[in-house]
Design a protein around this motif. Structure first.
Motif, PDB file in Angstrom:
ATOM      1  N   THR A 222      35.593  31.065 -26.277  1.00  0.00           N
ATOM      2  CA  THR A 222      34.430  30.171 -26.238  1.00  0.00           C
ATOM      3  C   THR A 222      34.861  28.716 -26.292  1.00  0.00           C
ATOM      4  O   THR A 222      34.292  27.860 -25.601  1.00  0.00           O
ATOM      5  CB  THR A 222      33.469  30.493 -27.404  1.00  0.00           C
ATOM      6  OG1 THR A 222      33.105  31.867 -27.349  1.00  0.00           O
ATOM      7  CG2 THR A 222      32.211  29.642 -27.311  1.00  0.00           C
ATOM      8  N   THR A 223      35.877  28.414 -27.104  1.00  0.00           N
ATOM      9  CA  THR A 223      36.376  27.043 -27.206  1.00  0.00           C
ATOM     10  C   THR A 223      36.906  26.553 -25.857  1.00  0.00           C
ATOM     11  O   THR A 223      36.603  25.441 -25.415  1.00  0.00           O
ATOM     12  CB  THR A 223      37.482  26.955 -28.270  1.00  0.00           C
ATOM     13  OG1 THR A 223      36.942  27.306 -29.540  1.00  0.00           O
ATOM     14  CG2 THR A 223      38.041  25.540 -28.344  1.00  0.00           C
ATOM     15  N   VAL A 224      37.686  27.402 -25.191  1.00  0.00           N
ATOM     16  CA  VAL A 224      38.237  27.026 -23.880  1.00  0.00           C
ATOM     17  C   VAL A 224      37.121  26.865 -22.858  1.00  0.00           C
ATOM     18  O   VAL A 224      37.111  25.903 -22.079  1.00  0.00           O
ATOM     19  CB  VAL A 224      39.266  28.073 -23.402  1.00  0.00           C
ATOM     20  CG1 VAL A 224      39.688  27.778 -21.959  1.00  0.00           C
ATOM     21  CG2 VAL A 224      40.484  28.080 -24.312  1.00  0.00           C
TER      22      VAL A 224
ATOM     23  N   GLU B 257      42.721  26.206 -18.522  1.00  0.00           N
ATOM     24  CA  GLU B 257      43.639  25.274 -19.185  1.00  0.00           C
ATOM     25  C   GLU B 257      44.572  24.607 -18.178  1.00  0.00           C
ATOM     26  O   GLU B 257      44.880  23.415 -18.296  1.00  0.00           O
ATOM     27  CB  GLU B 257      44.431  26.020 -20.262  1.00  0.00           C
ATOM     28  CG  GLU B 257      43.569  26.372 -21.471  1.00  0.00           C
ATOM     29  CD  GLU B 257      44.254  27.315 -22.443  1.00  0.00           C
ATOM     30  OE1 GLU B 257      45.204  28.031 -22.010  1.00  0.00           O
ATOM     31  OE2 GLU B 257      43.836  27.360 -23.618  1.00  0.00           O
TER      32      GLU B 257
ATOM     33  N   ARG C 137      33.990  26.106 -23.387  1.00  0.00           N
ATOM     34  CA  ARG C 137      33.225  24.882 -23.683  1.00  0.00           C
ATOM     35  C   ARG C 137      33.963  23.653 -23.153  1.00  0.00           C
ATOM     36  O   ARG C 137      33.356  22.762 -22.549  1.00  0.00           O
ATOM     37  CB  ARG C 137      33.001  24.744 -25.194  1.00  0.00           C
ATOM     38  CG  ARG C 137      31.856  25.586 -25.743  1.00  0.00           C
ATOM     39  CD  ARG C 137      31.685  25.334 -27.236  1.00  0.00           C
ATOM     40  NE  ARG C 137      30.581  26.067 -27.803  1.00  0.00           N
ATOM     41  CZ  ARG C 137      29.330  25.628 -27.858  1.00  0.00           C
ATOM     42  NH1 ARG C 137      29.038  24.424 -27.378  1.00  0.00           N
ATOM     43  NH2 ARG C 137      28.379  26.360 -28.404  1.00  0.00           N
ATOM     44  N   SER C 138      35.254  23.604 -23.394  1.00  0.00           N
ATOM     45  CA  SER C 138      36.048  22.468 -22.913  1.00  0.00           C
ATOM     46  C   SER C 138      36.021  22.402 -21.388  1.00  0.00           C
ATOM     47  O   SER C 138      35.890  21.325 -20.802  1.00  0.00           O
ATOM     48  CB  SER C 138      37.495  22.578 -23.408  1.00  0.00           C
ATOM     49  OG  SER C 138      37.549  22.530 -24.803  1.00  0.00           O
TER      50      SER C 138
ATOM     51  N   TRP D 107      24.314  27.470 -24.081  1.00  0.00           N
ATOM     52  CA  TRP D 107      25.216  28.074 -25.052  1.00  0.00           C
ATOM     53  C   TRP D 107      24.485  29.017 -25.999  1.00  0.00           C
ATOM     54  O   TRP D 107      25.090  29.947 -26.548  1.00  0.00           O
ATOM     55  CB  TRP D 107      25.971  26.995 -25.821  1.00  0.00           C
ATOM     56  CG  TRP D 107      26.936  26.281 -24.924  1.00  0.00           C
ATOM     57  CD1 TRP D 107      26.829  25.005 -24.434  1.00  0.00           C
ATOM     58  CD2 TRP D 107      28.145  26.818 -24.357  1.00  0.00           C
ATOM     59  NE1 TRP D 107      27.881  24.720 -23.603  1.00  0.00           N
ATOM     60  CE2 TRP D 107      28.714  25.804 -23.536  1.00  0.00           C
ATOM     61  CE3 TRP D 107      28.800  28.036 -24.470  1.00  0.00           C
ATOM     62  CZ2 TRP D 107      29.898  26.003 -22.839  1.00  0.00           C
ATOM     63  CZ3 TRP D 107      29.981  28.240 -23.777  1.00  0.00           C
ATOM     64  CH2 TRP D 107      30.523  27.227 -22.977  1.00  0.00           C
TER      65      TRP D 107
ATOM     66  N   GLN E  19      36.456  33.517 -30.291  1.00  0.00           N
ATOM     67  CA  GLN E  19      36.368  32.116 -30.700  1.00  0.00           C
ATOM     68  C   GLN E  19      37.236  31.238 -29.787  1.00  0.00           C
ATOM     69  O   GLN E  19      36.785  30.180 -29.331  1.00  0.00           O
ATOM     70  CB  GLN E  19      36.802  31.956 -32.157  1.00  0.00           C
ATOM     71  CG  GLN E  19      36.667  30.522 -32.661  1.00  0.00           C
ATOM     72  CD  GLN E  19      36.966  30.413 -34.150  1.00  0.00           C
ATOM     73  OE1 GLN E  19      37.162  31.410 -34.833  1.00  0.00           O
ATOM     74  NE2 GLN E  19      37.004  29.178 -34.646  1.00  0.00           N
ATOM     75  N   ARG E  20      38.450  31.674 -29.527  1.00  0.00           N
ATOM     76  CA  ARG E  20      39.327  30.907 -28.629  1.00  0.00           C
ATOM     77  C   ARG E  20      38.737  30.855 -27.226  1.00  0.00           C
ATOM     78  O   ARG E  20      38.751  29.810 -26.568  1.00  0.00           O
ATOM     79  CB  ARG E  20      40.712  31.537 -28.604  1.00  0.00           C
ATOM     80  CG  ARG E  20      41.659  30.823 -27.633  1.00  0.00           C
ATOM     81  CD  ARG E  20      43.057  31.400 -27.670  1.00  0.00           C
ATOM     82  NE  ARG E  20      43.805  30.954 -26.491  1.00  0.00           N
ATOM     83  CZ  ARG E  20      44.407  31.762 -25.640  1.00  0.00           C
ATOM     84  NH1 ARG E  20      44.367  33.075 -25.820  1.00  0.00           N
ATOM     85  NH2 ARG E  20      45.059  31.286 -24.607  1.00  0.00           N
TER      86      ARG E  20
END
Length: 219
Positions: A143-145, A206, A147-148, A159, A140-141
């Motif tokens: 995929t979140t990164v 990041e 996507r950003s 996606w 989950q983390r």
């Protein structure tokens, strides 16, 4: 010739294909256009033999000299030619399948126009299970990164297709397709586990987004 299934089936010596920014990971595939005469000869010989070559980055990140002996990185990846097309003007289009990482142990004095080395693969037996440990990754983390970062870098991503991939496939695909420099690509290659590769991938994304927000320009 079938794909090697263990370290014991790998060659002791390997033709070297130095190429900056070209990341190949075990279990992945990379298309390449081959046009320099020395590397066309390398592909000819590989196709007549075990179909394996060693993709490795030059350490100074510049293009290799004509018969160059520029220093190479300490780890590369064995690629097996799974597809090839002969093209006009002595060119090849090939697809390499990543088999296992290797360390060049000793460069050989070769009569061939391309470089060859004795290799050591003893540290990379886990590469024959390229998605080992994927369940330990925080998907989950990740995929979140991703996507950003895709939104930040304006990269179009399907996606729905991503959701159907295993976590290991997602990590390795993102590592190979990410628009990173040679040093970052090498760090991703040298990551010892999928968890470490995922953490490196997220850290790189990041950091780049943070630099952009702060107005820092990378040289």
């Amino acid at each position: 010739m079938r794909r090697p299934a263990s370290i014991s089936e790998l060659p002791d010596m390997l033709a070297l294909f130095p190429l900056s920014r070209a990341l190949l990971l075990p279990g992945t595939h990379r298309p390449l256009n081959v046009f320099e005469p020395r590397f066309v000869a390398m592909v000819d010989d590989a196709l007549a033999g075990n179909r394996m070559i060693g993709l490795i980055q030059p350490r100074d990140t510049s293009e290799e000299a004509p018969r160059g002996q520029v220093p190479l990185e300490k780890i590369g990846c064995i690629g097996r030619i799974t597809h090839f097309e002969e093209q006009a003007e002595n060119r090849y289009f090939i697809i390499l399948e990543g088999v296992c990482r290797f360390a060049p142990a000793e460069e050989l004095t070769a009569a061939t126009p391309y470089r060859q080395a004795r290799i050591d693969t003893s540290a990379f037996s886990a590469d024959f299970s390229p998605y080992l440990g994927e369940e330990a990754v925080d998907r989950q983390r990740l995929t979140t990164v991703l996507r950003s970062y895709a939104e930040f870098a304006q990269i179009e991503v399907d996606w729905e297709e991503i959701e159907e991939m295993s976590t290991g496939e997602l990590i390795n695909l993102a590592a190979m397709l990410g628009p990173y420099g040679p040093l970052e690509k090498q760090a991703l290659l040298e990551a010892k586990t999928l968890v470490e590769r995922a953490e490196t991938l997220m850290a790189l994304a990041e950091m780049e987004m943070a630099r952009a927000r702060s107005g820092v320009v990378l040289q």
